[in-house]
Design an enzyme around this catalytic site. Structure first.
Site, mmCIF file in Angstrom:
data_model
loop_
_atom_site.group_PDB
_atom_site.id
_atom_site.type_symbol
_atom_site.label_atom_id
_atom_site.label_comp_id
_atom_site.label_asym_id
_atom_site.label_seq_id
_atom_site.Cartn_x
_atom_site.Cartn_y
_atom_site.Cartn_z
ATOM 1 N N ALA A 237 0.865 -1.178 0.000
ATOM 2 C CA ALA A 237 0.000 0.000 0.000
ATOM 3 C C ALA A 237 0.895 1.219 0.000
ATOM 4 O O ALA A 237 1.979 1.218 0.575
ATOM 5 C CB ALA A 237 -0.911 0.006 1.217
ATOM 6 N N LYS A 238 0.404 2.240 -0.685
ATOM 7 C CA LYS A 238 1.206 3.460 -0.809
ATOM 8 C C LYS A 238 1.555 4.016 0.562
ATOM 9 O O LYS A 238 2.658 4.502 0.791
ATOM 10 C CB LYS A 238 0.382 4.469 -1.612
ATOM 11 C CG LYS A 238 1.088 5.775 -1.918
ATOM 12 C CD LYS A 238 1.682 5.756 -3.312
ATOM 13 C CE LYS A 238 2.693 6.858 -3.557
ATOM 14 N NZ LYS A 238 2.116 8.140 -3.812
ATOM 15 N N ARG A 239 0.605 3.911 1.485
ATOM 16 C CA ARG A 239 0.855 4.543 2.783
ATOM 17 C C ARG A 239 2.007 3.886 3.531
ATOM 18 O O ARG A 239 2.568 4.452 4.431
ATOM 19 C CB ARG A 239 -0.412 4.561 3.638
ATOM 20 C CG ARG A 239 -0.938 3.206 4.015
ATOM 21 C CD ARG A 239 -2.215 3.315 4.847
ATOM 22 N NE ARG A 239 -2.796 2.006 5.065
ATOM 23 C CZ ARG A 239 -3.538 1.366 4.188
ATOM 24 N NH1 ARG A 239 -3.787 1.919 3.014
ATOM 25 N NH2 ARG A 239 -4.025 0.173 4.452
#
Ligand code: GLU
Length: 281
Positions: A237-239
């Site tokens: 995930a980007k986060r």
């Protein structure tokens, strides 16, 4: 003829996991002489960011993936979801629910696949339908339809157990339709014969199979592939700092080389394919 689809929800940039999912769907269609479709699942309430769609299209082209026909947008198909829900209402299978997430959390005594299991608080009560979400009375639906089966081509024949989700929401307060309803209606409308998606959505297919039976829709085969995970098993995930496809594209990386690497299961350091194809519950 086989038809597959890649169905991203535009609520964040695409990352390697999405690229892998798109490649799987694309390559299965191409290997079997079929069609590969792109569907934009852009009805996720406030989370949907329409401006991301152009980025997604650029990313997929950069990866060298071409889809057949033009992309389909769920936001252009709302009438179909309403019509399907009306049919289920007419069958006496939907009921309004005014519970908030907090209410469900407080009332739940068990966990389902998507979190706290809704205990049926509003079922058989006179709930104001104004501004309500609408839930499927799963036990009633199952007793109407009887036993159902479906096939995942990687894990084999499954007996549908939609009860594990409790009474799922089909019409949301904050969005036109739930993922379950929209995806099921669309896969039928698009003539999808092989539903390819990540194994995190494996259990959703139990609900989708029930909806197909209730709505008289054709039954596809499923192909739930493994997910790309970071060391420790977390989904990409980007986060968590994995670069997005757009970041890679803008940095001048070769999309074709990335596609070849993902096809060959050569993943960047620290990333692997989960073996976690969930089998029968
Ligand atoms: N829109 C879903 C997602 O982005 C995928 C739905 C599906 O493939 O059925 O996770």
């Amino acid at each position: 003829m086989i038809r597959t689809r890649f169905a991203p929800s535009p609520n964040g940039s695409l990352h390697l996991g999405h690229a892998y999912a798109a490649i799987v769907a694309h390559d299965l269609a191409r290997a079997r002489g079929g069609k590969f479709l792109l569907r934009i699942e852009d009805i996720d309430g406030a989370r949907s960011q329409p401006e991301l769609v152009a980025e997604y299209i650029a990313d997929l082209k950069w990866l060298g993936l071409r889809w057949d026909g033009t992309a389909v947008y769920q936001s252009a198909r709302l009438a179909r979801y309403t019509e399907a829900a009306e049919r289920l209402k007419a069958m006496g299978l939907l009921y309004p629910c005014q519970c908030t997430r907090t209410d469900v959390l407080a009332a739940a005594t068990e966990a389902g696949p998507d979190g706290p299991l809704y205990p049926g608080t509003c079922r058989n009560h006179n709930v104001d339908p104004q501004g309500a979400s609408w839930r499927l009375d799963v036990a009633k639906a199952v007793s109407l339809i009887g036993p159902l089966h479906w096939v995942d081509e990687l894990t084999g024949a499954q007996t549908a157990t939609p009860e594990m989700f409790g009474d799922v929401v089909l019409l949301r307060k904050d969005a036109p339709a739930s993922y379950h309803l929209a995806a099921t209606v669309d896969d039928a409308a698009d003539g999808i014969t092989l539903v390819t998606r990540g194994s995190d959505l494996f259990l959703s297919s139990h609900i989708h199979r029930l909806l197909q039976a209730l709505l008289g829709l054709p039954v596809p085969t499923w192909h739930h592939h493994g997910l790309l995970v970071e060391a420790g098993g977390a989904k990409l995930a980007k986060r968590r700092g994995s670069p997005s496809l757009a970041d890679r594209r803008r940095a001048g990386e070769s999309g074709a080389a990335l596609t070849d690497a993902l096809r060959a299961h050569h993943f960047p350091a620290g990333i692997s394919l989960s073996a976690g194809l969930e089998s029968k519950p």
